[in-house]
Enzyme design. Structure first.
Site, PDB file in Angstrom:
ATOM      1  N   ASP A  43       0.820  -1.202   0.000  1.00 21.40           N
ATOM      2  CA  ASP A  43       0.000   0.000   0.000  1.00 21.40           C
ATOM      3  C   ASP A  43       0.857   1.256   0.000  1.00 21.40           C
ATOM      4  OD1 ASP A  43       0.927  -0.244   2.674  1.00 21.40           O
ATOM      5  OD2 ASP A  43      -0.953  -1.160   3.295  1.00 21.40           O
ATOM      6  N   ASP A 101      -8.174  -3.350  14.356  1.00 19.72           N
ATOM      7  CA  ASP A 101      -9.549  -3.591  13.907  1.00 19.72           C
ATOM      8  C   ASP A 101      -9.626  -4.709  12.874  1.00 19.72           C
ATOM      9  OD1 ASP A 101      -8.373  -2.365  11.746  1.00 19.72           O
ATOM     10  OD2 ASP A 101      -9.778  -0.678  11.642  1.00 19.72           O
ATOM     11  N   HIS A 148      -7.762  -5.065  10.060  1.00 17.88           N
ATOM     12  CA  HIS A 148      -7.439  -4.786   8.661  1.00 17.88           C
ATOM     13  C   HIS A 148      -6.076  -5.373   8.288  1.00 17.88           C
ATOM     14  CE1 HIS A 148      -5.336  -1.094  10.292  1.00 17.88           C
ATOM     15  NE2 HIS A 148      -4.460  -1.467   9.380  1.00 17.88           N
ATOM     16  N   GLU A 201      -9.865  -1.811   5.257  1.00 22.17           N
ATOM     17  CA  GLU A 201     -10.537  -1.505   6.507  1.00 22.17           C
ATOM     18  C   GLU A 201     -11.808  -2.354   6.665  1.00 22.17           C
ATOM     19  OE1 GLU A 201      -8.923   0.131   8.521  1.00 22.17           O
ATOM     20  OE2 GLU A 201      -8.211   2.085   7.840  1.00 22.17           O
TER      21      GLU A 201
END
Length: 260
Positions: free
Chosen positions: A66, A135, A137, A142
């Protein structure tokens, strides 16, 4: 999915050993590189093997997961610069062998499609290093991300931006709001996934990843569907695993020749 519970230093050696074996057996291998704190010890171990044991990446290629959108090209937290600092410049990758998505492209949609083509043209990723967010990801996919997603632009959640603020002097305003990221389907196309996690803050995400239902709410759970996925976690990150004792027993009982 194989789960290994061990001290963080040992986990880094295991991940580096898997890359070492891959690259020595197939010098033209394609490695997927991740940023964040989880892979740093892996990169240090690979550098040691390069310096002391002759491990060479001269014919290999690498793709990043990314990149932030709109971050200055000389910014130290631009992921291309982070990867250059932590691994690419410390071993012998050929010029241009390490590639990432272009977060400053005029046409971001076209840049994402181009990045997908480059990965395919290289023959796909042989081994992908991953971390996991609190979370759940992976890369910047996400919660709520499509399980069939490909490289695209994403808006970062408030939690992810808060988690990453430490890299920007704890100034949340400096953390970009958008990124380009490999999609979950892109990541799942790699032949071997190796995810590392440490610390109690990752315990719930690891629990969901390994033992929860496959769900877009916890994007990393898609790894349960991969034929060759390895999860390397320390005791703290493993503290919510219901089958932790079984995972420990299984790893200790593995044949020595098997590897990850």
């Amino acid at each position: 999915m194989e789960v290994v519970i061990a001290p963080a230093d040992q986990l880094a050696v295991l991940a580096a050993e898997a890359i070492d074996k891959l690259v020595r057996a197939t010098p033209t291998a394609v490695v997927g590189l991740a940023t964040g704190s989880s892979p740093l010890k892996v990169y240090d171990e690979l550098v040691r093997r390069h310096t002391e044991e002759g491990l060479s990446f001269a014919q290999a290629k690498a793709f990043m997961l990314d990149e932030y959108v709109g971050i200055a090209e000389d910014h130290p937290e631009r992921y291309r610069n982070v990867i250059e600092k932590e691994i690419a410049s410390r071993v012998d990758f050929a010029p241009g062998a390490v590639q990432g998505p272009d977060g400053n492209a005029e046409d971001l949609v076209a840049a994402c499609a181009d990045y997908e083509r480059k990965i395919v043209d290289a023959g796909g990723v042989d081994l992908q290093i991953l971390g996991i967010g609190t979370d759940g990801h992976i890369a910047f996919n996400e919660p709520g991300s499509s399980l069939a997603s490909r490289t695209r632009i994403k808006t970062l959640t408030a939690q992810t931006r808060e988690d990453n603020a430490r890299f920007f002097g704890d100034d949340l305003a400096q953390v970009p709001q958008h990124c380009l990221t490999q999609g979950l389907a892109t990541i799942m196309s790699a032949k071997h996934l190796v995810l590392l996690a440490s610390g109690k803050g990752k315990a719930e995400a690891v629990h969901q990843l390994v033992e929860g239902p496959v769900s877009a709410m916890w994007p990393a759970t898609i790894m349960q569907m991969h034929p060759h996925a390895t999860v390397l976690v320390d005791d703290a990150a493993a503290s919510r695993l219901q089958l932790g004792d079984y995972y420990r027993q299984t790893f200790l009982s593995k044949p020595e020749w098997q590897g990850l």
